[in-house]
Design an enzyme around this catalytic site. Structure first.
Site: not given
Ligand code: DC
Length: 488
Positions: A1, A8
């Site tokens: 998101m 990430h």
């Protein structure tokens, strides 16, 4: 998101590293999915910073970033799209009850994104363990040809797991939030030392740090159900609210090292696979078939009638069966001090072993010994009834099988390599089918796939393929972080 962080970055780097050919492209998707936010949740204020996201994705080695608009993903609006419903058992615990509709929203958008992109692999963080498990079930259930790779949680130097929502925390709140990873890690340590964890006490301790506890639960790592025993590896997970910010974290409780059960018919490749797995994961290799073979050899050499219960009992009372594992992982089998490692593989023993393995007293005696060997965990055991009767609490159960023709071919080459005369393939196939029949129809502990076992049909797969598949399934339940390949 989006609002990408080091967690990430690790997903992106892992995707790059795992592509041996270096020919794949790593695509990063950024989509703040409104379907997974409840009415009172933080969709409006969720951190958005696409410029930073692009920079981080690029620096981590991504080939492209894709940040579609809502309309690009859901043409015609969300209401015109099919909505997925997650099976209720997968959301009965942890975040499920607290966030109704959340995982349905995740599943719906994931299937949409995946069908638009059609990736070979999907890299997801293990921090959101329940989401990861649900998506594994989803992809499996829909038969999508996508491999999910879970990547371990990245933590900041203070121990807090990276999360885009950490941005909401003030420095004081962050200090309080640190109690969450710290208390979970302490609980995991206690369990490793043989102590148990009291969830109520843990909740109280979190509350003493002014964290509002949403849940503290233990569940099994793959089906996400309450664990019935404190003997099994499980997930200890918690969600807390810290000054309006919802934080989740989890750890693994390991009361003992893992147990893997590999069952299946003769000739499916169990021995080679089990031995290799034991070596790769540094677990003990337990070949229970060898134990039945050794007893068969003894009964044969002493000319005992297997129907003669008293004579069989006498043999079992005086049985001294030793399984000695060498450094290289090979196993020597001694029965009453005779080394029978080689001879128990002879066609004579092979053709009689099913009959002996069907005798109740033999099964009882050997099952007790097998359970004893596994009492502290830490093994890969192969047999016919490991997942059903010997280690019903195994952390992973595989039912490895192959067609009878394929198994006859393998048996022929095995006999040849051991220096025994080979029979023709039709005879071997008939023998294998007969052994399957006896093994699966006997009254106690028949050859049976446990309800929670995963069936692997190894026709057309190399041994390496089978081992890799099992390792992948193993690590989808007990992450590499907890039990790596080449575990020390
Ligand atoms: O895996 P194997 O071929 O070495 O096994 C020899 C026999 O022992 C096989 O016919 C079935 C029996 N067996 C069993 O009944 N239960 C086990 N756990 C392992 C083997």
């Amino acid at each position: 998101m989006g609002s990408l962080h080091k967690g990430h970055a690790k997903l992106i780097k892992s995707a790059m590293d795992l592509d041996a050919t270096k020919s794949s492209k790593v695509l990063v998707s950024v989509f703040i999915n409104p379907l997974q936010f409840g009415d009172n949740e933080d969709f409006e204020r969720y951190p958005r910073n696409l410029e930073n996201d692009c920079a981080l994705a690029k620096a981590s080695g991504a080939s492209a970033i894709w940040a579609p608009s809502f309309e690009e993903v859901f043409k015609g609006g969300a209401s015109s799209h099919f909505q997925l419903k997650v099976p209720s058992n997968l959301e009965a615990h942890l975040c499920g009850p607290k966030r109704p509709g959340h995982f349905d929203g995740v599943a719906t958008v994931m299937v949409r994104l995946l069908t638009l992109v059609r990736p070979q692999k999907l890299f997801l963080g293990e921090k959101d363990w329940q989401q990861l498990v649900i998506l594994r079930h989803l992809i499996n259930n829909l038969g999508l040809p996508i491999e999910i790779v879970g990547i371990d949680t990245v933590r900041d130097a203070d121990g807090l797991a990276y999360s885009s929502r950490n941005k909401y925390l003030t420095p004081e709140q962050r200090q309080k939030a640190l109690a969450l990873p710290r208390l979970l890690a302490n609980a995991a340590k206690e369990v490793r030392y043989g102590n148990s964890v009291n969830l109520k006490d843990l909740q109280n301790m979190l509350e003493q740090h002014n964290l509002e506890v949403e849940y503290v639960e233990t569940v099994d790592p793959f089906q996400l159900q309450s664990t019935k025993t404190d003997q099994k590896i499980c997930i200890l997970a918690a969600a807390v609210n810290c000054g309006g910010t919802r934080l989740i974290d989890h750890t693994f409780l390991m009361p003992r090292p893992p147990i893997i059960a590999i069952d299946g018919p003769a000739g499916a490749g169990k021995s080679t696979v089990t031995r290799a797995l034991a070596k790769r994961l540094n677990l003990i290799y337990l070949d229970t078939g060898a134990m039945y073979r050794a007893v068969t050899w003894l009964i044969q050499t002493q000319n005992i009638d297997p129907q003669d219960n008293i004579a069989v009992m006498r043999i079992l009372e005086n049985l001294n069966l030793e399984l000695n594992q060498s450094e290289a992982g090979d196993q020597k089998i001694l029965i009453n001090s005779h080394d029978v490692t080689e001879i128990i593989r002879s066609p004579e023993v092979t053709s009689f072993v099913s009959t002996v393995a069907a005798i109740n007293s033999v099964r009882e005696a050997l099952t007790i010994q097998q359970k004893q060997i596994g009492i502290k965990g830490g093994l890969v055991a192969e047999g016919r009834d490991i997942g059903t009767a010997v280690f019903p609490d195994a952390d992973l159960k595989i039912f490895l099988t192959a067609s009878a023709v394929e198994r006859a071919r393998r048996r022929a080459s095995d006999l040849k390599s051991r220096g025994f005369a080979t029979q023709d393939l039709n005879t071997l196939e008939a023998e294998i089918k007969e052994r399957d029949r006896i093994d699966s129809t006997r009254k106690i502990s028949p050859l049976l796939k446990a309800d929670d076992a995963i069936e692997l049909i190894s026709d057309g797969m190399t041994i390496e393929n089978v081992i890799d598949s099992i390792l992948e399934i193993f690590h989808s339940r007990i992450p590499k972080e907890v039990w790596p390949i080449d575990h020390p």
